[in-house]
Scaffold this active site. Sequence first.
Site, PDB file in Angstrom:
ATOM      1  N   LYS A   1      -8.245  14.343  -7.133  1.00  0.00           N
ATOM      2  CA  LYS A   1      -7.413  14.756  -8.262  1.00  0.00           C
ATOM      3  C   LYS A   1      -7.240  16.271  -8.288  1.00  0.00           C
ATOM      4  CE  LYS A   1      -6.455  10.749 -10.015  1.00  0.00           C
ATOM      5  NZ  LYS A   1      -5.073  10.208  -9.889  1.00  0.00           N
ATOM      6  N   TYR A  45     -13.114  10.853  -6.260  1.00  0.00           N
ATOM      7  CA  TYR A  45     -12.002  10.790  -7.211  1.00  0.00           C
ATOM      8  C   TYR A  45     -11.680  12.190  -7.736  1.00  0.00           C
ATOM      9  CZ  TYR A  45      -9.583   9.599 -11.604  1.00  0.00           C
ATOM     10  OH  TYR A  45      -8.687   9.523 -12.649  1.00  0.00           O
ATOM     11  N   ASP A  76       0.826  -1.194   0.000  1.00  0.00           N
ATOM     12  CA  ASP A  76       0.000   0.000   0.000  1.00  0.00           C
ATOM     13  C   ASP A  76       0.870   1.256   0.000  1.00  0.00           C
ATOM     14  OD1 ASP A  76      -1.817   2.081   0.650  1.00  0.00           O
ATOM     15  OD2 ASP A  76      -3.119   0.646   1.660  1.00  0.00           O
TER      16      ASP A  76
END
Length: 246
Positions: free
Chosen positions: A143, A139, A50
């Site tokens: 971003k 998301y 991870d």
Amino acid sequence: MTTALVIGAAGGVGRAVVARLIADGTAVIAVDRDPAVRQLVGLAAAFEGDATDDALLGAAFDAASEPASILVHAVLSEHRAPLEELEPRHWHRVFDEGLVSAWQAAAALVRRKPAGVPASIVLTGSVHAHGAAPGFAPYAVAKAGLGALARAAATEWGHLGVRTNVVEPGFVAVPRNAHRWRDPGEREHVQAAYPLDRLCSPEEVAEVVAFLAGPASSYVNGVCLPVDGGALAVLPEVHLGRREDR
């Protein structure tokens, strides 16, 4: 030899970046939670795990024969759901993996960088940072955060010789979305949103990453560079590229 750490190296864009950097003679250390990272050819080292794991990142940086001067963060993390159905844990996971891990890795590079040695950090963003699509909120916000992170890093680390930039692809034809671009009807629908009237390949994104990572962009710092075939340039009233002059 220049050393690069690529996080998210087993993904479609990450793989292309690894291949492009190795072709330039760069020693690449790859990190990804996907076991396929160990199968990439030509690596200096590979780490499965991870990207939010500080111990894993430390081990990856320490595996370099000389301190890494290039970092590419190409991690994809998303949770698709309508805004009203999202839970805090969904936001936290996407932010930790897609945004906080970028800061973790960038800060680790800066702490290890010898004084006077220039370095380049390239974060993989998305056109979702500039426009919304239903179901993609965590998301998109993560971003967009990469752009803010790059500007903050440019401001704080520029005097150290560290450049931080973001590459922002549009739809890229990679294995994870093959169900869309391999279907003729769906492919035509996606392509119509892009003025170049074709899809982007991961290798085209990798070329821009290599530019931002290398000396050719030595005075580029704190920018977000779209690689979207002109999609962000299209006015809303231009319906998916089906203009009357075609």
